[in-house]
Design a protein around this motif. Structure first.
Motif, short mmCIF file in Angstrom:
data_model
loop_
_atom_site.label_atom_id
_atom_site.label_comp_id
_atom_site.label_asym_id
_atom_site.label_seq_id
_atom_site.Cartn_x
_atom_site.Cartn_y
_atom_site.Cartn_z
N ALA A 4 -0.69 4.92 1.19
CA ALA A 4 -1.23 4.08 2.58
C ALA A 4 -0.29 4.21 3.56
N ASP A 53 -0.70 -0.93 -2.13
CA ASP A 53 -0.83 0.45 -2.11
C ASP A 53 -1.33 1.22 -3.57
N ARG A 72 -0.94 5.08 -3.89
CA ARG A 72 -2.10 5.89 -3.33
C ARG A 72 -1.14 6.53 -1.79
N TYR A 99 4.19 -3.70 -0.08
CA TYR A 99 3.45 -2.50 0.18
C TYR A 99 2.99 -2.00 -1.67
N TYR A 151 -6.02 2.13 2.89
CA TYR A 151 -5.21 3.06 3.31
C TYR A 151 -4.40 2.85 4.66
#
Length: 330
Positions: A150, A145, A148, A141, A112
């Motif tokens: 992050a 990620d 989510r 990324y 995260y």
């Protein structure tokens, strides 16, 4: 007088570009945040650098300063084979942007927080920005990620406000402000007068007083953003040719009376001489030339640049042209 990451986090942005003078606590604050997130929430982190060689030098001892200051008592951080373990639990990963393809098939569901340290290149040595670097980072990324959300902290010393990332996202600080938010993007200049004053009073600060290194390391001035060769084109200019780089078009103008050439975002749409510098920019009605230095248009342009006769209508254009000339002249 040290950088407070908490203030940056109040803006709740996904991408945070934090630029400031060397040693003001940017990286230290981000490392503390990474440890705190894992200890309190079990959230993992990524320590990202551009090249694997940078990781080999920095990753094994990355958290040593935080631990030496006893910021987290009873906490042991170990680095093993590209992974970080906090009290024997997997807490984070050391990754290189050049290896981004290697991470696509691996799941990182607990990441995260991402720290991209020294995302700006400071010298003209062997290190260079990657080709289409921002897009490479965005692909990286997405791989990590998986939507989510992050948080990323891009950290760098005061090298230049004109770089691939600020250009790509069209980020710039308003006059008189040290922070700006644009949706989920944040650009912050870390500048504290108390910190600057304290650094000036040290023995080393006095030693480098009056040098360009002091301007960069203490005063937080952007040494790469020189105003040299920044000039609006003259009224007597004639259009010379167009070139396309990373999706944007630029016009080259010539004033034969003054013996100067200018590069501008002002483009003549009727011009038939349009050059694409990369395969990605190559489209119908553009000319992709393998050896631009031999072009009847680019050759005099390069020669004039070497003689100091080429000017740019903005710092942004200057930065782009310098990248272009690196491709041509290497």
């Amino acid at each position: 007088m040290w950088y407070d990451i908490g203030k940056t986090l109040t803006y709740n942005c996904l991408f945070n570009f934090v630029i400031g003078s060397r040693g003001c606590g940017k990286t230290y604050g981000a490392k503390k945040r990474a440890i705190k997130l894992f200890k309190e929430k079990g959230h993992q982190f990524v320590y990202l650098r551009r090249y694997k060689e940078e990781l080999d030098e920095t990753a094994p001892t990355y958290f040593d300063d935080v631990l030496a200051n006893n910021e987290f008592p009873d906490t042991v951080i170990e680095y093993r084979n590209g992974n970080y373990f906090i009290n024997d639990q997997l807490a984070g990963y050391a990754m290189a942007l050049t290896k981004a393809k290697d991470y696509k098939s691996i799941a990182y569901p607990m990441v995260y927080f991402i720290i991209f340290d020294e995302f700006l290149i400071e010298d003209n040595g062997f290190a260079r920005y990657l080709k289409n670097e921002v897009k490479q980072f965005l692909n990286f990324y997405m791989s990590i990620d998986r939507y989510r959300g992050a948080t990323v902290f891009f950290l760098a010393n005061s090298v230049s406000m004109i770089n691939p990332y600020t250009l790509y996202f069209n980020l710039q600080l308003p006059y008189g402000s040290n922070i700006v938010r644009k949706g989920d993007l944040l650009l912050q200049l870390v500048q504290d007068e108390e910190y600057i004053k304290a650094r000036k009073q040290t023995r080393f600060g006095k030693l480098i007083e009056g040098t360009d290194f002091a301007d960069y390391a203490i005063e937080n001035k952007f040494v790469a953003d020189s105003k040299a060769f920044i000039m609006k084109k003259s009224e007597n200019c004639r259009y010379f040719f167009t070139f396309v780089y990373e999706g944007a078009s630029y016009g080259v103008w010539a004033d034969y009376n003054e013996g100067k050439m200018y590069v501008s975002q002002d483009v003549d749409p009727s011009c038939n001489y349009i050059y694409s510098l990369t395969v990605e920019d190559h489209k119908p009605n553009t000319m992709l030339i393998a050896q631009l230095g031999r072009s009847p248009f680019f050759k005099p342009f390069i020669n004039n640049f070497k003689m100091g006769n080429v000017y740019f209508e903005s710092q942004k254009v200057k930065s782009v042209v310098y990248d272009v000339l690196k491709l041509i002249m290497n």
